[in-house]
Design an enzyme around this catalytic site. Structure first.
Site, PDB file in Angstrom:
ATOM      1  N   ARG A 170      -4.705  -9.312   7.635  1.00  0.00           N
ATOM      2  CA  ARG A 170      -3.951  -8.572   8.647  1.00  0.00           C
ATOM      3  C   ARG A 170      -2.500  -9.078   8.669  1.00  0.00           C
ATOM      4  O   ARG A 170      -1.923  -9.302   9.720  1.00  0.00           O
ATOM      5  CB  ARG A 170      -4.595  -8.747  10.038  1.00  0.00           C
ATOM      6  CG  ARG A 170      -5.785  -7.829  10.229  1.00  0.00           C
ATOM      7  CD  ARG A 170      -6.388  -7.905  11.600  1.00  0.00           C
ATOM      8  NE  ARG A 170      -7.279  -6.787  11.860  1.00  0.00           N
ATOM      9  CZ  ARG A 170      -8.261  -6.824  12.757  1.00  0.00           C
ATOM     10  NH1 ARG A 170      -8.460  -7.927  13.465  1.00  0.00           N
ATOM     11  NH2 ARG A 170      -9.038  -5.770  12.950  1.00  0.00           N
ATOM     12  N   LYS A 222     -11.008  -2.489   8.827  1.00  0.00           N
ATOM     13  CA  LYS A 222      -9.662  -2.667   8.280  1.00  0.00           C
ATOM     14  C   LYS A 222      -9.003  -1.327   7.959  1.00  0.00           C
ATOM     15  O   LYS A 222      -7.857  -1.051   8.327  1.00  0.00           O
ATOM     16  CB  LYS A 222      -9.719  -3.531   7.024  1.00  0.00           C
ATOM     17  CG  LYS A 222      -8.430  -3.578   6.251  1.00  0.00           C
ATOM     18  CD  LYS A 222      -7.275  -4.193   7.025  1.00  0.00           C
ATOM     19  CE  LYS A 222      -5.992  -4.064   6.251  1.00  0.00           C
ATOM     20  NZ  LYS A 222      -4.851  -4.719   6.919  1.00  0.00           N
ATOM     21  N   ASN A 226      -5.746   0.963  10.283  1.00  0.00           N
ATOM     22  CA  ASN A 226      -4.473   1.459   9.747  1.00  0.00           C
ATOM     23  C   ASN A 226      -4.408   2.977   9.739  1.00  0.00           C
ATOM     24  O   ASN A 226      -3.328   3.550   9.910  1.00  0.00           O
ATOM     25  CB  ASN A 226      -4.233   0.872   8.362  1.00  0.00           C
ATOM     26  CG  ASN A 226      -3.715  -0.573   8.473  1.00  0.00           C
ATOM     27  OD1 ASN A 226      -3.284  -0.999   9.542  1.00  0.00           O
ATOM     28  ND2 ASN A 226      -3.771  -1.312   7.382  1.00  0.00           N
ATOM     29  N   CYS A 276       0.312  -0.825   3.327  1.00  0.00           N
ATOM     30  CA  CYS A 276      -0.918  -0.615   4.105  1.00  0.00           C
ATOM     31  C   CYS A 276      -1.072   0.821   4.590  1.00  0.00           C
ATOM     32  O   CYS A 276      -2.002   1.526   4.226  1.00  0.00           O
ATOM     33  CB  CYS A 276      -0.884  -1.477   5.359  1.00  0.00           C
ATOM     34  SG  CYS A 276      -0.697  -3.193   5.092  1.00  0.00           S
ATOM     35  N   ARG A 346       7.738  -1.362  -1.225  1.00  0.00           N
ATOM     36  CA  ARG A 346       6.541  -0.612  -1.633  1.00  0.00           C
ATOM     37  C   ARG A 346       6.367   0.661  -0.813  1.00  0.00           C
ATOM     38  O   ARG A 346       6.434   0.643   0.413  1.00  0.00           O
ATOM     39  CB  ARG A 346       5.313  -1.500  -1.502  1.00  0.00           C
ATOM     40  CG  ARG A 346       5.219  -2.566  -2.596  1.00  0.00           C
ATOM     41  CD  ARG A 346       4.068  -3.504  -2.367  1.00  0.00           C
ATOM     42  NE  ARG A 346       4.309  -4.386  -1.220  1.00  0.00           N
ATOM     43  CZ  ARG A 346       3.418  -5.307  -0.834  1.00  0.00           C
ATOM     44  NH1 ARG A 346       2.267  -5.421  -1.452  1.00  0.00           N
ATOM     45  NH2 ARG A 346       3.687  -6.103   0.194  1.00  0.00           N
TER      46      ARG A 346
HETATM   47  N1  SAJ Z   1       6.634   3.194  11.322  1.00  0.00           N
HETATM   48  C1  SAJ Z   1       7.029   4.345  11.989  1.00  0.00           C
HETATM   49  N2  SAJ Z   1       6.788   4.439  13.324  1.00  0.00           N
HETATM   50  C2  SAJ Z   1       6.146   3.458  14.019  1.00  0.00           C
HETATM   51  C3  SAJ Z   1       5.734   2.302  13.326  1.00  0.00           C
HETATM   52  C4  SAJ Z   1       5.991   2.184  11.974  1.00  0.00           C
HETATM   53  O1  SAJ Z   1       7.620   5.249  11.391  1.00  0.00           O
HETATM   54  O2  SAJ Z   1       5.961   3.587  15.231  1.00  0.00           O
HETATM   55  C5  SAJ Z   1       6.869   3.103   9.890  1.00  0.00           C
HETATM   56  C6  SAJ Z   1       7.708   1.901   9.484  1.00  0.00           C
HETATM   57  O3  SAJ Z   1       9.073   2.236   9.425  1.00  0.00           O
HETATM   58  C7  SAJ Z   1       7.167   1.600   8.090  1.00  0.00           C
HETATM   59  C8  SAJ Z   1       5.711   2.027   8.164  1.00  0.00           C
HETATM   60  O4  SAJ Z   1       5.604   2.917   9.282  1.00  0.00           O
HETATM   61  O5  SAJ Z   1       7.827   2.380   7.124  1.00  0.00           O
HETATM   62  C9  SAJ Z   1       4.734   0.882   8.349  1.00  0.00           C
HETATM   63  O6  SAJ Z   1       5.223   0.123   9.397  1.00  0.00           O
HETATM   64  P1  SAJ Z   1       4.262  -0.940  10.167  1.00  0.00           P
HETATM   65  O7  SAJ Z   1       4.999  -1.398  11.377  1.00  0.00           O
HETATM   66  O8  SAJ Z   1       2.930  -0.356  10.339  1.00  0.00           O
HETATM   67  O9  SAJ Z   1       4.258  -2.194   9.203  1.00  0.00           O
HETATM   68  P2  SAJ Z   1       3.253  -2.569   8.050  1.00  0.00           P
HETATM   69  O10 SAJ Z   1       3.203  -1.577   6.975  1.00  0.00           O
HETATM   70  O11 SAJ Z   1       3.623  -3.949   7.668  1.00  0.00           O
HETATM   71  O12 SAJ Z   1       1.836  -2.532   8.759  1.00  0.00           O
HETATM   72  C10 SAJ Z   1       1.232  -3.716   9.124  1.00  0.00           C
HETATM   73  C11 SAJ Z   1      -0.218  -3.432   9.226  1.00  0.00           C
HETATM   74  N3  SAJ Z   1      -0.895  -4.694   9.281  1.00  0.00           N
HETATM   75  C12 SAJ Z   1      -1.915  -4.895   8.426  1.00  0.00           C
HETATM   76  O13 SAJ Z   1      -2.325  -4.069   7.654  1.00  0.00           O
HETATM   77  C13 SAJ Z   1      -2.514  -6.233   8.517  1.00  0.00           C
HETATM   78  C14 SAJ Z   1      -0.561  -2.647  10.463  1.00  0.00           C
HETATM   79  O14 SAJ Z   1      -1.989  -2.661  10.652  1.00  0.00           O
HETATM   80  C15 SAJ Z   1       0.072  -3.241  11.663  1.00  0.00           C
HETATM   81  O15 SAJ Z   1      -0.257  -2.438  12.790  1.00  0.00           O
HETATM   82  C16 SAJ Z   1       1.562  -3.243  11.451  1.00  0.00           C
HETATM   83  O16 SAJ Z   1       1.811  -4.138  10.343  1.00  0.00           O
HETATM   84  C17 SAJ Z   1       2.302  -3.738  12.691  1.00  0.00           C
HETATM   85  O17 SAJ Z   1       1.736  -3.606  13.788  1.00  0.00           O
HETATM   86  O18 SAJ Z   1       3.452  -4.140  12.516  1.00  0.00           O
END
Ligand code: SAJ
Length: 449
Positions: A170, A222, A226, A276, A346
């Site tokens: 996570r 998991k 997501n 993810c 990525r």
């Molecule tokens: N994004 C949006 N709107 C949002 C949140 C994110 O457009 O409200 C976009 C971001 O710009 C990015 C993408 O989505 O391009 C993903 O962003 P993310 O904040 O979800 O970050 P990640 O990809 O690192 O997701 C991880 C995930 N963690 C794991 O898989 C362990 C996700 O489950 C988490 O919820 C997330 O981090 C988090 O909360 O930051």
């Protein structure tokens, strides 16, 4: 078998091998090394292995504590890296943290990296070893892919000769160490005994809940968590498109909606990237039986995948309204990472935007303070541009002097994909500002209502 492994785990003398030293494997290897286990990390790139053995962190971007911890555990000899799988033969615990992308067309996982790591491990697997898959995998993969490959290549039987576990990571770029230490984890075992042993192993570095479950449950948790986030973001993005159409401001509306109890409208924006969220929803439904038809998950993916293209359309429309054809335009794209203050590109939405603008004939220049190939000067990047597109809310962009920047461009078009700037502030600085989710129709620009 169990007593020896349990003793080695409790005394922290178990030899630990981590297959895959990327965003997931490297921090987890460092944390188990810091806890006192002898850890060997295996990675295919000799350059990266050499870098790690010099105590240098191959991950850029803001990762609090990681570079220092890596240097410390390499210096003490607790962690070393290699390209060779032989150390698996002496391992009591092997963690696998390799990427599990889905095919861009079929949306199915090919598991090339996972299959390769499993086969190489199987050829070096010893009796009594606990194998833990940290990678995110489609429900049914442990039983349908992981177990068969390990058993066929090692000649050993799961639960009799070795333990098999799925403990999905996570981690989040920018919080790699904090998340491993502080996030609750499901610990899926191919047997209750395996889950129990793995939970005792992770207790050395995880301060949150470690919930023992079966493997299918762990795989579903998991990928579902997501997919849930992807659907939430898709809702925000669809509301943004509606607000543009209606000439309203989704950011004001989102804030007011979220004042209602139990509402949490997410952030609309220029797209959803990363390792993810764009992938895990497809993993979630990859092995669903034919009599189950997923509708919401694919629809959410389509909405989110459409946002970089929508941002391109906003750019084309703004240029057209000042008489500049996209094929004659020079466009600056600010931000190529998928997430603010990260170097991780990525599945970056910027990649889709840039490809679309170039397909339409525009000259596109890219800037990103965290991505090595795009770290040039910001002012040089926007020099003489006809449009500036903000794709990532890096702190450095939030701090930009909009009046100063305005002096550099040929045309004052600013497309804000992440609501970095309030519209009125940008317009006061002389920009023709268009934000995702901010309908400009009602304020008289473009086709008014
Ligand atoms: N994004 C949006 N709107 C949002 C949140 C994110 O457009 O409200 C976009 C971001 O710009 C990015 C993408 O989505 O391009 C993903 O962003 P993310 O904040 O979800 O970050 P990640 O990809 O690192 O997701 C991880 C995930 N963690 C794991 O898989 C362990 C996700 O489950 C988490 O919820 C997330 O981090 C988090 O909360 O930051």
């Amino acid at each position: 078998m169990k007593d020896d492994l349990l003793a080695a785990i409790e005394s922290k003398t178990a030899n630990v091998v981590v297959l895959g030293l990327g965003y997931v494997g490297l921090p987890v290897a460092c944390l188990f090394a810091e806890a006192g286990f002898p850890v060997v990390g295996i990675r295919r790139s000799q350059d990266k292995v050499d870098m790690i053995n010099r105590g240098e962190c191959p991950i850029e971007g803001k990762e609090p504590g990681l570079a220092e911890l890596l240097q410390q555990v390499v210096a003490t000899g607790q962690l070393r890296a290699t390209t060779n799988y032989a150390p698996c033969q002496e391992a009591q615990v092997v963690l696998i943290a390799v990427e599990t992308p889905v095919d861009p067309v079929t949306k199915k996982p090919g598991y090339q990296a996972l299959r390769g790591a499993l086969a190489d491990l199987g050829n070096n697997l010893s009796l009594g070893t606990m194998v833990i898959i940290e990678s995110t995998i489609a429900p049914g993969t442990m039983r349908g892919v992981v177990q068969p490959i390990l058993e066929e290549t090692s000649g050993l039987r799961v639960n009799e000769d070795f333990y098999l576990v799925n403990c999905p990571e996570r981690v989040m770029p920018g919080k790699l160490l904090a998340n491993i230490r502080g996030c609750h984890r499901v610990v899926g075992g191919m047997s209750p005994e395996a889950a129990e042993l793995a939970a005792k192993f992770y207790r050395h570095v995880v301060q949150a809940d470690l919930d023992p479950v079966d493997c299918l449950t762990a795989e579903l948790v998991k990928t579902m968590e997501n997919a849930y986030r992807d659907v939430q973001i898709a809702f925000a993005n669809e509301m943004a498109l509606l607000c543009e159409d209606m000439g309203a401001d989704v950011w004001q509306i989102r804030e007011l909606v979220n004042k209602s109890p139990y509402r949490d409208v997410h952030l609309p924006g220029a797209g959803v990237g990363g390792h993810c969220i764009p992938k895990d929803p497809w993993l979630l439904i990859a092995n669903a039986n034919d009599d189950f038809e997923p509708r919401l998950v694919p629809a959410a993916r389509a909405i989110n995948d459409g946002m970089p293209l929508h941002t391109a359309n906003l750019t084309v429309e703004a240029l057209r309204e000042i008489g500049v054809a996209i094929k004659d335009a020079r466009v600056a794209v600010l931000g190529y990472a998928y997430l603010e203050n990260s170097d991780d590109t990525r599945n970056s939405p910027s990649e889709v935007l840039v490809a679309r603008l170039r397909e339409l004939g525009a000259e596109v220049v890219i800037h990103d303070p965290y991505v090595p190939e795009y770290q040039g000067g910001l002012e040089e990047c926007v020099q003489a541009c006809d449009a500036v597109v903000l794709m990532v809310a890096h702190d450095g962009y939030r701090a930009m002097d909009l009046s100063e920047l305005r002096m550099q461009v040929a045309q004052p078009i600013l497309i804000d994909g992440r609501h970095v700037f309030p519209a009125e502030r940008a317009r006061a600085a002389g920009w023709d500002y268009r934000g995702v989710g901010q309908g400009y129709k009602r304020i008289g620009v473009g086709r008014g209502l």
